[in-house]
Design an enzyme around this catalytic site. Structure first.
Site, PDB file in Angstrom:
ATOM      1  N   ASP A  21       0.806  -1.278  -0.136  1.00 10.88           N
ATOM      2  CA  ASP A  21       0.017  -0.156   0.019  1.00 10.88           C
ATOM      3  C   ASP A  21       0.815   1.300   0.034  1.00 10.88           C
ATOM      4  O   ASP A  21       1.836   1.289   0.821  1.00 10.88           O
ATOM      5  CB  ASP A  21      -0.919   0.016   1.265  1.00 10.88           C
ATOM      6  CG  ASP A  21      -1.616  -1.251   1.613  1.00 10.88           C
ATOM      7  OD1 ASP A  21      -1.663  -2.055   0.592  1.00 10.88           O
ATOM      8  OD2 ASP A  21      -2.180  -1.223   2.818  1.00 10.88           O
ATOM      9  N   GLU A 197     -10.442  -2.629   3.950  1.00 13.89           N
ATOM     10  CA  GLU A 197      -8.983  -2.001   4.598  1.00 13.89           C
ATOM     11  C   GLU A 197      -8.648  -0.570   3.824  1.00 13.89           C
ATOM     12  O   GLU A 197      -9.716  -0.289   2.688  1.00 13.89           O
ATOM     13  CB  GLU A 197      -7.847  -2.710   3.847  1.00 13.89           C
ATOM     14  CG  GLU A 197      -7.974  -4.139   4.617  1.00 13.89           C
ATOM     15  CD  GLU A 197      -7.091  -5.182   4.012  1.00 13.89           C
ATOM     16  OE1 GLU A 197      -6.338  -5.726   5.196  1.00 13.89           O
ATOM     17  OE2 GLU A 197      -6.551  -5.328   3.000  1.00 13.89           O
TER      18      GLU A 197
HETATM   19  C1  FRU Z   1      -3.998  -3.736   2.813  1.00 13.51           C
HETATM   20  C2  FRU Z   1      -3.251  -4.179   4.027  1.00 13.51           C
HETATM   21  C3  FRU Z   1      -3.654  -3.058   5.268  1.00 13.51           C
HETATM   22  C4  FRU Z   1      -2.500  -3.434   6.365  1.00 13.51           C
HETATM   23  C5  FRU Z   1      -1.295  -3.516   5.128  1.00 13.51           C
HETATM   24  C6  FRU Z   1      -0.179  -4.229   5.880  1.00 13.51           C
HETATM   25  O1  FRU Z   1      -3.144  -4.012   1.497  1.00 13.51           O
HETATM   26  O2  FRU Z   1      -3.450  -5.463   4.475  1.00 13.51           O
HETATM   27  O3  FRU Z   1      -4.753  -3.588   5.761  1.00 13.51           O
HETATM   28  O4  FRU Z   1      -2.304  -2.190   6.960  1.00 13.51           O
HETATM   29  O5  FRU Z   1      -1.703  -4.111   4.234  1.00 13.51           O
HETATM   30  O6  FRU Z   1       0.972  -4.381   5.037  1.00 13.51           O
END
Ligand code: FRU
Length: 480
Positions: A21, A197
């Site tokens: 992300d 998310e």
């Molecule tokens: C989304 C996610 C988020 C989390 C991060 C961990 O892709 O699962 O919810 O904070 O990646 O790397």
């Protein structure tokens, strides 16, 4: 095959190791910051830390040393950065305001998740964890990805954060970034097929009216399979977000949830804070949790989408979100080739063999005749329009490196004609195609890993005619 064969030329990827992300997107003092979920120690997900890059223009990036690094008992999950110009937090040093990162502390052993702060006083080069972390703990193992913005009407900070398994977005407010009060919850709604998310909430205006956009990523079961990003249009009054139903508002005609991108590779998209021109720019992770660990790269794994500007528009009486590449794309452009007035009749037209290379922008206006389908073929990928379906599509089922069984698929997005024409704009890089249809109301982002190095570009029409009123091809040399 070299290890760098699928290294993007003008999309951001880390020099080495894993990336997911985008985090902490903010403009400050002449720089766009791009933090990102990063494993500093390997090409798989793990030791989650915040990698860091900066850019003067959103297209030329300089990678810096990781900003906030995982410890044995804290992984640094996704979050946002604000610049605390008013020193609400008291974290300023002398007259230097703090950049404050609001991120999820994740305990790698117990799974516990809570929201924490870190501050920087040197334009994001070094970061110090706040000594009273976490600042928001509800005793959950499922509470993550805080996005914080300043809400001027109430002169306070607002946090949007996910209760992932509950398919709920929570809203909190704070005067100082440290003490948070719960405002309201939104959800489940729209697509709840997977964990929710990386939420984001921001206002856009159309005809003097403000509409709030709530963006929520969905980890599984999205439109193209696996993970994807949806959005809701509605109202936010500083306390709660309400989707506006089209049936109850003839004037505005706000649509229920839809997908921000109909491809398989656009996830965890969030927006920039404090952009100097006031534009709402989002970047997404150009990947899919369904196969992210299996993509065929070696030194690095994962890249970001091209940054996109978001606007509201009315299309066929409906209010929609449109996306286009940021205008700074202009500064990347190399040679351009224009073609006009081509007429195709049930066949394939190969464009004259210029050296387009693999990184290019293509902008085409088609006027459908009797053809059932028409479009463009390049890099073992077909991008076209299907008249009967009324949809734009991308087909990556043939000639691609076998990444994963779910990779080979056709992805399509609903798209109507505009004045009898179909506009297709492509951004093609070494391992991706981003398709913007119409005025940007239909977007498909897909990774591609073509087996062959063939650079041919073909136009095609099936079972009838199509006129190509205008076609421009522009090379996009590497920014690396
Ligand atoms: C989304 C996610 C988020 C989390 C991060 C961990 O892709 O699962 O919810 O904070 O990646 O790397």
């Amino acid at each position: 095959m070299t290890a760098e064969r699928f290294r993007p030329g003008y999309h951001f990827s880390a020099r080495r190791n894993w990336l997911n992300d985008p985090n902490g997107l903010v403009w400050y003092d002449g720089e766009y910051h791009l933090f990102y979920q990063h494993n500093p120690y390997g090409t798989d997900w793990g030791h989650m830390s915040w990698g860091h890059a900066v850019s003067p223009d959103l297209v030329h990036w300089t990678e810096l040393t990781p900003a906030i690094v995982a410890t044995d008992d804290e992984h640094v999950f996704s979050g946002s950065v604000v610049v605390d110009h008013r020193n609400t937090s008291g974290l300023a040093i002398d007259d230097r305001p703090a950049m404050v990162a609001v991120y999820t502390s994740a305990d790698p052993v117990t799974g516990w998740q809570a929201q924490s702060l870190a501050a920087s006083h040197d334009r994001g080069r070094t970061w110090h964890r706040y000594d009273r972390n976490p600042v928001l703990d509800i005793g959950s193992a499922d509470f993550r990805d805080p996005k914080v913005f300043w809400y001027e009407p109430d002169r306070c900070w607002v946090m949007v954060v996910a209760l992932a398994a509950g398919h709920i977005v929570q809203f909190y407010a704070s005067d100082d970034l440290v003490n948070w009060r719960h405002l309201s919850d939104f959800g489940p709604a729209g697509a709840s097929s997977g964990l929710w998310e990386c939420p984001d909430l921001f206002p856009l205006t159309i005809d003097g009216q403000t509409v709030w956009v709530l963006v929520v990523s969905v980890a599984t079961g999205a439109v193209a399979g696996g993970s994807g990003t949806q959005y809701f249009l509605g109202h936010f009054d500083g306390k709660s977000f309400v989707v506006q139903d089209p049936g109850h508002d003839g004037e505005v005609g706000i649509a229920p949830a839809t997908w921000l991108d109909f491809g398989a590779d656009y996830y965890a998209a969030v927006s920039y804070g404090d952009t100097p021109d006031g534009e709402r720019v989002l970047i997404g992770w150009m990947n899919n949790w369904g196969y992210a660990a299996a993509t065929p790269t070696e030194a690095f794994r994962g890249s970001m989408s091209f940054p996109r500007v978001h606007r509201l528009a009315r299309v066929a009486g409906r209010l929609v979100l449109t996306q286009q590449p940021v205008p700074a794309l202009e500064s990347l452009r190399g040679d351009s080739f224009e073609y006009g007035d081509l007429e195709l009749n049930d066949g394939v037209h190969e464009l004259p063999n210029h050296k387009y290379g693999e990184q290019l922008e293509l902008h085409a206006t088609f006027r459908p005749g009797t053809a059932e389908r028409f479009g463009i073929r390049l890099r073992e990928t077909e991008v076209g329009y299907d008249i009967a379906e009324g949809s734009l599509y991308l087909d990556r089922t043939k000639g691609q490196v076998g990444v994963h069984p779910d990779f080979a698929a056709v992805h399509s997005a609903p798209l109507g004609l505009h004045d009898g024409t179909v506009v297709i704009r492509l951004l093609v890089d070494m391992a991706s195609v981003e398709v913007f249809g119409g005025i940007g109301e239909a977007v498909i982002t897909d990774q591609i890993f073509p087996q062959s190095g063939n650079h041919r570009i073909e136009l095609f029409a099936e079972h009838g005619t199509v006129a190509i009123e205008q076609l421009r091809l522009t090379t996009l040399p590497s920014t690396l």
